[in-house]
Design a protein around this motif. Sequence first.
Motif, mmCIF file in Angstrom:
data_model
loop_
_atom_site.group_PDB
_atom_site.id
_atom_site.type_symbol
_atom_site.label_atom_id
_atom_site.label_comp_id
_atom_site.label_asym_id
_atom_site.label_seq_id
_atom_site.Cartn_x
_atom_site.Cartn_y
_atom_site.Cartn_z
ATOM 1 N N GLU A 18 0.700 -1.268 0.049
ATOM 2 C CA GLU A 18 -0.167 0.066 -0.124
ATOM 3 C C GLU A 18 0.932 1.195 0.242
ATOM 4 O OE1 GLU A 18 -2.812 -0.116 3.020
ATOM 5 O OE2 GLU A 18 -3.787 -1.869 2.380
ATOM 6 N N THR A 19 0.191 2.298 -0.586
ATOM 7 C CA THR A 19 1.250 3.524 -0.473
ATOM 8 C C THR A 19 -0.163 4.722 -0.024
ATOM 9 O OG1 THR A 19 0.190 4.107 -2.786
ATOM 10 C CG2 THR A 19 2.208 3.040 -2.717
ATOM 11 N N MET A 20 0.744 5.856 0.558
ATOM 12 C CA MET A 20 -0.102 6.776 1.255
ATOM 13 C C MET A 20 -0.663 7.437 0.079
ATOM 14 S SD MET A 20 1.088 9.846 3.673
ATOM 15 C CE MET A 20 2.075 10.620 2.055
ATOM 16 N N SER A 21 -0.416 7.568 -1.227
ATOM 17 C CA SER A 21 -0.943 8.354 -2.234
ATOM 18 C C SER A 21 -2.194 7.915 -2.690
ATOM 19 C CB SER A 21 0.036 8.232 -3.488
ATOM 20 O OG SER A 21 0.177 7.055 -3.842
ATOM 21 N N GLU A 22 -2.377 6.426 -2.506
ATOM 22 C CA GLU A 22 -3.509 5.769 -2.766
ATOM 23 C C GLU A 22 -4.530 5.788 -1.616
ATOM 24 O OE1 GLU A 22 -4.567 4.605 -5.757
ATOM 25 O OE2 GLU A 22 -2.612 4.725 -6.561
ATOM 26 N N PHE A 23 -3.961 5.903 -0.448
ATOM 27 C CA PHE A 23 -4.954 5.847 0.683
ATOM 28 C C PHE A 23 -5.473 7.103 1.122
ATOM 29 C CE2 PHE A 23 -5.301 5.618 5.367
ATOM 30 C CZ PHE A 23 -6.451 4.438 5.319
ATOM 31 N N LEU A 24 -4.563 8.297 0.811
ATOM 32 C CA LEU A 24 -5.123 9.550 1.510
ATOM 33 C C LEU A 24 -5.202 10.788 0.227
ATOM 34 C CD1 LEU A 24 -2.685 9.986 4.208
ATOM 35 C CD2 LEU A 24 -4.883 9.235 4.378
ATOM 36 N N TYR A 25 -4.399 10.409 -0.926
ATOM 37 C CA TYR A 25 -4.542 11.609 -1.719
ATOM 38 C C TYR A 25 -4.863 11.093 -3.131
ATOM 39 C CZ TYR A 25 -1.105 13.665 1.405
ATOM 40 O OH TYR A 25 -0.575 13.959 2.604
ATOM 41 N N ALA A 26 -5.905 10.093 -3.198
ATOM 42 C CA ALA A 26 -6.486 9.723 -4.569
ATOM 43 C C ALA A 26 -5.573 9.645 -5.813
ATOM 44 C CB ALA A 26 -7.459 10.744 -4.876
ATOM 45 N N ILE A 52 -12.088 8.440 4.128
ATOM 46 C CA ILE A 52 -13.352 8.211 4.822
ATOM 47 C C ILE A 52 -13.164 6.707 5.174
ATOM 48 C CG2 ILE A 52 -15.679 7.832 4.970
ATOM 49 C CD1 ILE A 52 -15.973 10.047 2.927
ATOM 50 N N GLU A 53 -12.977 6.181 6.374
ATOM 51 C CA GLU A 53 -13.053 4.787 6.805
ATOM 52 C C GLU A 53 -13.628 4.503 8.163
ATOM 53 O OE1 GLU A 53 -9.106 1.455 7.341
ATOM 54 O OE2 GLU A 53 -9.395 3.030 5.776
ATOM 55 N N ASP A 54 -14.434 3.732 8.354
ATOM 56 C CA ASP A 54 -14.956 3.288 9.514
ATOM 57 C C ASP A 54 -15.777 4.397 10.445
ATOM 58 O OD1 ASP A 54 -14.256 0.684 9.577
ATOM 59 O OD2 ASP A 54 -12.338 1.004 10.578
ATOM 60 N N ASP A 55 -16.579 5.240 9.379
ATOM 61 C CA ASP A 55 -17.107 6.417 9.877
ATOM 62 C C ASP A 55 -16.380 7.526 10.438
ATOM 63 O OD1 ASP A 55 -19.568 5.203 9.444
ATOM 64 O OD2 ASP A 55 -19.604 4.101 11.347
ATOM 65 N N ILE A 56 -14.908 7.545 10.119
ATOM 66 C CA ILE A 56 -14.274 8.663 10.443
ATOM 67 C C ILE A 56 -13.724 9.060 8.977
ATOM 68 C CG2 ILE A 56 -12.022 9.165 11.258
ATOM 69 C CD1 ILE A 56 -12.453 6.892 13.370
ATOM 70 N N ALA A 57 -13.836 10.554 8.854
ATOM 71 C CA ALA A 57 -13.362 11.327 7.697
ATOM 72 C C ALA A 57 -12.336 12.309 8.137
ATOM 73 C CB ALA A 57 -14.559 12.010 7.245
ATOM 74 N N ILE A 58 -11.160 12.150 7.238
ATOM 75 C CA ILE A 58 -10.063 13.162 7.468
ATOM 76 C C ILE A 58 -10.155 13.961 6.149
ATOM 77 C CG2 ILE A 58 -7.562 13.398 8.016
ATOM 78 C CD1 ILE A 58 -7.841 10.922 9.470
ATOM 79 N N PHE A 101 -13.376 14.210 11.220
ATOM 80 C CA PHE A 101 -14.993 14.148 11.482
ATOM 81 C C PHE A 101 -15.301 12.795 11.782
ATOM 82 C CE2 PHE A 101 -15.043 18.295 9.548
ATOM 83 C CZ PHE A 101 -15.925 19.209 10.475
ATOM 84 N N GLY A 102 -16.304 12.695 12.765
ATOM 85 C CA GLY A 102 -16.934 11.272 13.185
ATOM 86 C C GLY A 102 -18.542 11.112 12.888
ATOM 87 N N GLU A 103 -19.145 10.488 13.544
ATOM 88 C CA GLU A 103 -20.753 10.349 13.265
ATOM 89 C C GLU A 103 -21.241 11.484 13.705
ATOM 90 O OE1 GLU A 103 -21.948 7.073 15.534
ATOM 91 O OE2 GLU A 103 -20.946 5.297 13.836
ATOM 92 N N GLY A 104 -22.434 11.765 13.326
ATOM 93 C CA GLY A 104 -23.127 13.160 13.671
ATOM 94 C C GLY A 104 -22.432 14.292 13.570
ATOM 95 N N ASN A 105 -21.498 14.450 12.677
ATOM 96 C CA ASN A 105 -20.816 15.824 12.165
ATOM 97 C C ASN A 105 -19.878 16.014 13.315
ATOM 98 O OD1 ASN A 105 -20.240 17.576 10.162
ATOM 99 N ND2 ASN A 105 -21.578 18.961 10.887
ATOM 100 N N GLU A 106 -19.623 15.368 14.384
ATOM 101 C CA GLU A 106 -18.720 15.633 15.681
ATOM 102 C C GLU A 106 -17.171 15.517 15.080
ATOM 103 O OE1 GLU A 106 -19.484 12.762 18.538
ATOM 104 O OE2 GLU A 106 -21.310 13.964 19.265
ATOM 105 N N GLY A 107 -16.552 16.624 15.233
ATOM 106 C CA GLY A 107 -15.252 16.482 14.922
ATOM 107 C C GLY A 107 -14.274 17.772 15.262
#
Length: 407
Positions: free
Chosen positions: A109-117, A144-150, A178-184
């Motif tokens: 895996e590479t960070m570019s695929e995981f984070l930077y499209a 976005i992974e497991d209801d967590i967005a960065i 951000f997590g569930e319910g727009n908390e973040g």
Amino acid sequence: MRKGLIAIIVIIVVVVGYVAGVVTTKKATYQAVEAMVEELERKPQFDVQVDWQEQGSRTDIVVVKVAMADMPDMPELGLPLYYEETIELSYGFLNTKWAGIGDVISGDETMSEFLYAGHKVTSSGVVSRGGLRVTYDFPTLSMIEDDIAIAAEPMQMHFVMAGEERRFNFSAPVVEFFGEGNEGITLNAIMMNSDTRMLEGEVFSSAMQMSLGKMEVNAKALGAPIVVEGLNSTLNTLRADEELRMNGLFVLESLDAGPTVKGNARVDWAVEGLNYQEFMDLNDALQNQQLNEEETLNRIFAAIIANDNMLFRLNELLVVGEGWGNLRSHGTVAMDFSGVENQQAADLIENAEIFQHFDIDFVIEEMPGMLQMMMMAFTTDELPWNLKYSNGEIYLNDELLDLNELQ
């Protein structure tokens, strides 16, 4: 005929001069890359490999791989991982153009695929006889992974090596978690800077700054959002022979955590008399050794005791709390361990005798009303108050303070 010969001679001189300039620039580039590697390897946690894959008269391709040293294989956490950058160096008469593409790699895996499209980190810069200047550009981040967005807007990092000077700058316009319910958490205008000057391979002076324009925390459990604005922290160090001097400033322009928690703060401080080598050894141990809590405290106390005369100055302490009142103070803490032998140091750390070597002198200019009421058991004097600790005794406005009165 003579004019033609002169023209040929001029062309030869120009060509030879240009080639000589390119050769000199190429040599300076090799030296700059070696210095960059040495700078990274000066930190024991980094393992650096350099591979000159293609070498030509005008261009070179070099691959730099940076890994964390002594990291265990932990596939479940994506370890080990390393940063790999392929750099194209184009040599000219006065300088070398730097163009690189890099990525963090973990297994397949590479960070570019995981984070930077799929977009990778790019670098551009110039290497000359004066040193190296490189800028790293990070793509837009989205995960976005497991209801967590960065998410983060493009970030940038600058690195300069010029003789004995090292400069670093990092900026991030917006970073969001951000997590569930727009908390973040949303962070705006993150900035980190450092300017370090070396002397014979060791740090002579450094100036570091960290600032945050705004931070907003939203969570249902908190009720109202927590908003922090204008957070700024500086740390300056200077070596004077075998002594290390430090000073710093912490500023919080605004904290709003609801109707009952609002205010701001400012702390201006300085330290003199630190033993340079002991402090460097402590810093190295804290960064590069896996110490438990007890070992960490022992190393910190040992470094303090190694200083014969150390002075901590609190130039200003100001905490403003809307509805609670202000706390404003300044003063000094002097520590003298000149008569302590190495074998006595461990005994001092483990009992209260260590405080016999402290002299504390503070002036309290303002204090919240609730705290003033608690102090009425000791004094009815109006502020400002002078609080001292010397020879194991506490004095308030030059009168001995009996803590038994609180019982």
